[in-house]
Motif scaffolding. Structure first.
Motif, PDB file in Angstrom:
ATOM      1  N   ALA A  22     -16.366  19.431  19.226  1.00 42.23           N
ATOM      2  CA  ALA A  22     -16.371  18.013  18.688  1.00 42.23           C
ATOM      3  C   ALA A  22     -16.486  17.007  19.985  1.00 42.23           C
ATOM      4  N   PRO A  23     -17.366  15.883  19.558  1.00 39.18           N
ATOM      5  CA  PRO A  23     -17.321  15.017  20.635  1.00 39.18           C
ATOM      6  C   PRO A  23     -16.021  14.173  20.585  1.00 39.18           C
ATOM      7  N   GLY A  24     -15.956  13.401  21.615  1.00 34.71           N
ATOM      8  CA  GLY A  24     -14.714  12.399  21.755  1.00 34.71           C
ATOM      9  C   GLY A  24     -13.593  13.237  22.047  1.00 34.71           C
ATOM     10  N   PRO A  25     -12.060  12.657  22.320  1.00 32.18           N
ATOM     11  CA  PRO A  25     -10.947  13.149  22.558  1.00 32.18           C
ATOM     12  C   PRO A  25     -10.552  14.070  21.510  1.00 32.18           C
ATOM     13  N   GLY A  26      -9.555  15.105  21.799  1.00 30.87           N
ATOM     14  CA  GLY A  26      -9.076  15.952  21.089  1.00 30.87           C
ATOM     15  C   GLY A  26      -7.569  15.287  20.671  1.00 30.87           C
ATOM     16  N   PRO A  27      -6.843  16.451  20.132  1.00 29.92           N
ATOM     17  CA  PRO A  27      -5.446  15.808  19.794  1.00 29.92           C
ATOM     18  C   PRO A  27      -4.772  15.653  21.012  1.00 29.92           C
ATOM     19  N   ARG A  28      -3.687  14.891  20.891  1.00 28.48           N
ATOM     20  CA  ARG A  28      -2.644  14.628  21.969  1.00 28.48           C
ATOM     21  C   ARG A  28      -2.078  16.070  22.227  1.00 28.48           C
ATOM     22  N   GLU A  29      -1.828  16.805  21.104  1.00 28.90           N
ATOM     23  CA  GLU A  29      -1.053  18.049  21.294  1.00 28.90           C
ATOM     24  C   GLU A  29      -1.231  18.794  20.133  1.00 28.90           C
ATOM     25  N   ILE A  30      -1.226  20.376  20.354  1.00 33.15           N
ATOM     26  CA  ILE A  30      -0.940  21.122  18.977  1.00 33.15           C
ATOM     27  C   ILE A  30       0.235  21.772  19.302  1.00 33.15           C
ATOM     28  N   LEU A  31       1.273  21.526  18.129  1.00 32.55           N
ATOM     29  CA  LEU A  31       2.400  21.989  18.195  1.00 32.55           C
ATOM     30  C   LEU A  31       2.600  23.212  17.268  1.00 32.55           C
ATOM     31  N   VAL A  32       2.942  24.194  17.641  1.00 32.90           N
ATOM     32  CA  VAL A  32       3.252  25.358  16.677  1.00 32.90           C
ATOM     33  C   VAL A  32       4.735  25.605  16.543  1.00 32.90           C
ATOM     34  N   GLY A  52      -4.874  26.247  26.538  1.00 28.59           N
ATOM     35  CA  GLY A  52      -4.754  25.195  26.943  1.00 28.59           C
ATOM     36  C   GLY A  52      -3.360  24.401  27.346  1.00 28.59           C
ATOM     37  N   PRO A  53      -3.312  23.466  28.296  1.00 27.35           N
ATOM     38  CA  PRO A  53      -1.748  22.676  28.331  1.00 27.35           C
ATOM     39  C   PRO A  53      -1.415  21.787  27.026  1.00 27.35           C
ATOM     40  N   GLY A  54      -2.361  21.922  26.091  1.00 26.28           N
ATOM     41  CA  GLY A  54      -2.129  20.786  25.005  1.00 26.28           C
ATOM     42  C   GLY A  54      -1.324  21.728  24.146  1.00 26.28           C
ATOM     43  N   LEU A  55      -1.146  22.975  23.971  1.00 24.40           N
ATOM     44  CA  LEU A  55      -0.636  23.683  23.099  1.00 24.40           C
ATOM     45  C   LEU A  55       0.786  23.813  23.382  1.00 24.40           C
ATOM     46  N   ARG A  56       1.792  23.723  22.530  1.00 26.96           N
ATOM     47  CA  ARG A  56       3.372  23.971  22.768  1.00 26.96           C
ATOM     48  C   ARG A  56       3.933  24.729  21.543  1.00 26.96           C
ATOM     49  N   VAL A  57       5.091  25.409  21.909  1.00 31.11           N
ATOM     50  CA  VAL A  57       5.564  26.291  20.923  1.00 31.11           C
ATOM     51  C   VAL A  57       6.939  25.474  20.507  1.00 31.11           C
ATOM     52  N   ALA A  85       8.238  15.722  16.946  1.00 33.36           N
ATOM     53  CA  ALA A  85       7.936  15.837  18.468  1.00 33.36           C
ATOM     54  C   ALA A  85       6.530  15.493  18.820  1.00 33.36           C
ATOM     55  N   ALA A  86       5.750  14.987  17.997  1.00 32.75           N
ATOM     56  CA  ALA A  86       4.542  14.635  18.091  1.00 32.75           C
ATOM     57  C   ALA A  86       4.344  13.196  18.786  1.00 32.75           C
ATOM     58  N   THR A  87       3.196  12.902  19.337  1.00 30.51           N
ATOM     59  CA  THR A  87       3.216  11.537  19.958  1.00 30.51           C
ATOM     60  C   THR A  87       1.786  10.784  19.429  1.00 30.51           C
ATOM     61  N   GLY A  88       0.874  11.446  18.468  1.00 33.29           N
ATOM     62  CA  GLY A  88      -0.277  10.815  17.956  1.00 33.29           C
ATOM     63  C   GLY A  88       0.259   9.739  16.825  1.00 33.29           C
ATOM     64  N   GLU A  89      -0.840   8.758  16.555  1.00 29.03           N
ATOM     65  CA  GLU A  89      -0.509   7.881  15.538  1.00 29.03           C
ATOM     66  C   GLU A  89      -0.616   8.889  14.204  1.00 29.03           C
ATOM     67  N   TRP A  90      -1.460   9.649  14.011  1.00 29.35           N
ATOM     68  CA  TRP A  90      -1.420  10.694  13.080  1.00 29.35           C
ATOM     69  C   TRP A  90      -0.971  11.934  13.403  1.00 29.35           C
ATOM     70  N   THR A  91      -0.141  12.685  12.261  1.00 30.85           N
ATOM     71  CA  THR A  91      -0.031  14.005  12.270  1.00 30.85           C
ATOM     72  C   THR A  91      -0.589  14.926  11.410  1.00 30.85           C
ATOM     73  N   VAL A  92      -1.447  15.839  12.010  1.00 23.17           N
ATOM     74  CA  VAL A  92      -2.248  16.605  10.985  1.00 23.17           C
ATOM     75  C   VAL A  92      -1.657  18.013  10.856  1.00 23.17           C
TER      76      VAL A  92
END
Length: 513
Positions: A40-50, A68-73, A91-98
């Motif tokens: 995908a073009p553009g920035p990815g998610p702030r983080e992926i939280l499992v 990658g560093p953006g994935l946390r458990v 725990a998420a920091t984005g405006e949206w949570t998916v």
């Protein structure tokens, strides 16, 4: 505009949350997600939280080797998918949570289409649902279980792929943790978000939801959802199905079938005529139910036998679950997040070792683990707010604090939020206790107001910080607590167990304790 022609705008701030109980399908989801993000073009998610919702750590989760560093458990302690999703979005920091379920597979264009789905949505849109496809086996009719899963394609607001604005989640308190299963908790949240004045829309991103293997009694076990239907009716009224775009279901017929069967059993010993009429009604209703399930299916001998047996069992099981739900939720009111208890760290949860950067020197105070576990069993979230001036003094580093905190969590169980102040008195910050900054930050991350928090500490500064933030403070004195601090405290407990008693009893100053 077709999905293939849409441009993926930059600048959409979002986080991805995946609750899991460690199913192997998690690995396939994450691999597909990372592949989609890379394309995908553009920035990815702030983080992926499992969010690992197993009650205790088990076999390692099937995480990609190059996550990658953006994935946390994170861990949610086995409290169910609603609680796991709450742990994730707080725990998420984005405006949206998916939110993605751990058994879906995002398409190659999922990330680009997600950005396009979210970009430019009006402020009154609180959520965006993805489009779910359930692949059915070619060359034969689907089984009863496969048809049930295929119903996800037309279901409204399911969290298999659902994005919510953080503001909408904060305003509603997130998912209602009284829904313990992956059932109805998503419909409940959708209704509350809409009641709060937000619209929900459908996007164009696509995910595949494979049919999970299921045993012969899966349809019987699924009847536990009738308990959740009782809670939905209590919270949203008898018309909740219409508002949630749900079909009416067969519960009324299950009641009639069960009543006929019970009447036949009661009258049969006396050989009353009513017994034969009730038995005939039961047989007719059961036969109709079985035929409705067999007719669209593959009609193999195994499937027919399974449908006949389970069609006898399902109606009374469904009615029993509904009655249990009605009793359990008879006094249920609107969802409100459980209180948050924020603990001081040193000399409250662990013995104080000045400027400690060595995890090996961490020693919990007596009763700390039992106190935290008791709060968790009651659904109360726990956090830690701690002054760590040793960072400003150069005695330890922020990384040292993180390693010590990780050791505390291994010894005392999952902590929902950590906040520490690295400053010294001379820095003039707003976070160092007795200032309220740490408490305010922790409350914001958990999606609650500071007034919903209880602060437990061992010195006057902890109590002053609580008061400044508008939170409740409970002092647990230690050898370093000054007498005047004890005298000034509004609530004092001799130990952590007694402090938890005060929290769970709801006792406040002026009430007998």
């Amino acid at each position: 505009m077709t999905p293939a022609s849409r441009e993926a705008p930059a600048g959409v701030s979002y986080s991805v949350v995946v609750p899991t109980v460690g199913r192997p399908s998690l690995g396939a989801l994450l691999e597909a997600l990372l592949k989609s993000l890379a394309a995908a073009p553009g920035p990815g998610p702030r983080e992926i939280l499992v969010v690992d919702d197993r009650p205790a750590p088990g076999t390692p989760l099937p995480l990609p080797g190059a996550a990658g560093p953006g994935l946390r458990v994170l861990r949610s302690g086995g409290r169910g998918p609603a609680a796991a999703r709450n742990v994730g979005w707080r725990a998420a920091t984005g405006e949206w949570t998916v939110f993605l379920d751990d058994d879906v597979v995002p398409s190659d264009r999922w990330a680009a289409d997600l950005a396009a789905d979210l970009a430019g949505l009006p402020a009154d849109v609180g959520g965006s649902q993805g489009r779910v496809t359930v692949p059915l086996p070619p060359g034969r009719r689907p089984t009863d279980w496969e048809r049930n899963t295929a119903g996800l394609e037309s279901a409204a607001w399911i969290t298999a792929d659902m994005a919510y604005r953080r503001d909408a989640l904060t305003a509603t308190g997130g998912f209602d943790e009284r829904f313990p299963r992956a059932f109805r908790e998503d419909a409940d949240l959708a209704l509350r978000v809409q009641d709060a004045g937000c619209r929900l829309v459908r996007g164009e991103r696509r995910t595949v939801h494979p049919v999970r293997p299921a045993g012969p009694w899966a349809s019987v076990r699924a009847q536990a959802g009738n308990r959740d239907d009782a809670l939905m009716a209590r919270l949203h009224g008898r018309d909740w199905r219409t508002r949630a775009r749900e079909h009416r279901g067969r519960f009324g017929r299950h009641v009639a079938t069960t009543a006929a069967g019970l009447l036949a059993l009661a009258a049969l010993p006396a050989r009353r005529p009513a017994a034969f009429g009730a038995a005939a009604a039961w047989a007719a209703l059961t036969a109709e139910f079985a035929a409705a399930r067999i007719r669209p299916g593959p009609r193999t001998p195994d499937e027919i036998a399974r449908m006949l047996v389970t069609s006898v069992v399902i109606p009374p099981v469904a009615v029993a679950h509904r009655l249990r739900g009605e009793l359990a939720h008879r006094g249920a009111g609107p969802w409100s997040p459980c209180p948050v208890v924020l603990f001081d760290r040193d000399d409250t949860l662990i013995h104080d070792v000045p400027y400690n950067g060595d995890p090996a020197r961490v020693e919990p105070v007596p009763g700390a683990r039992a106190a935290l576990d008791r709060l968790r069993r009651h659904g109360v979230r726990v956090g830690v707010v701690s002054n760590q001036s040793g960072v400003a003094k150069g005695r330890i580093t922020a990384a040292d604090v993180g390693r010590v905190n990780a050791r505390v969590e291994r010894l005392l169980g999952p902590i929902d939020v950590w906040e520490f102040c690295p400053h010294d008195d001379a820095d003039g910050c707003a976070c160092r206790k007795p200032h309220p900054g740490l408490i305010e930050r922790a409350a914001a991350r958990l999606g609650v107001h500071p007034s919903d928090c209880v602060v437990v500490g061992d010195i006057g500064g902890d109590m002053q910080a609580a008061a400044a933030a508008g939170a409740r403070g409970i002092l647990v004195p230690t050898g370093r607590t000054r007498p005047e601090e004890v005298g000034a405290a509004r609530e004092v407990a001799p130990d952590l167990a007694a402090a938890v008693d005060l929290v769970l009893s709801g006792a406040r100053p002026g009430r007998p304790r």
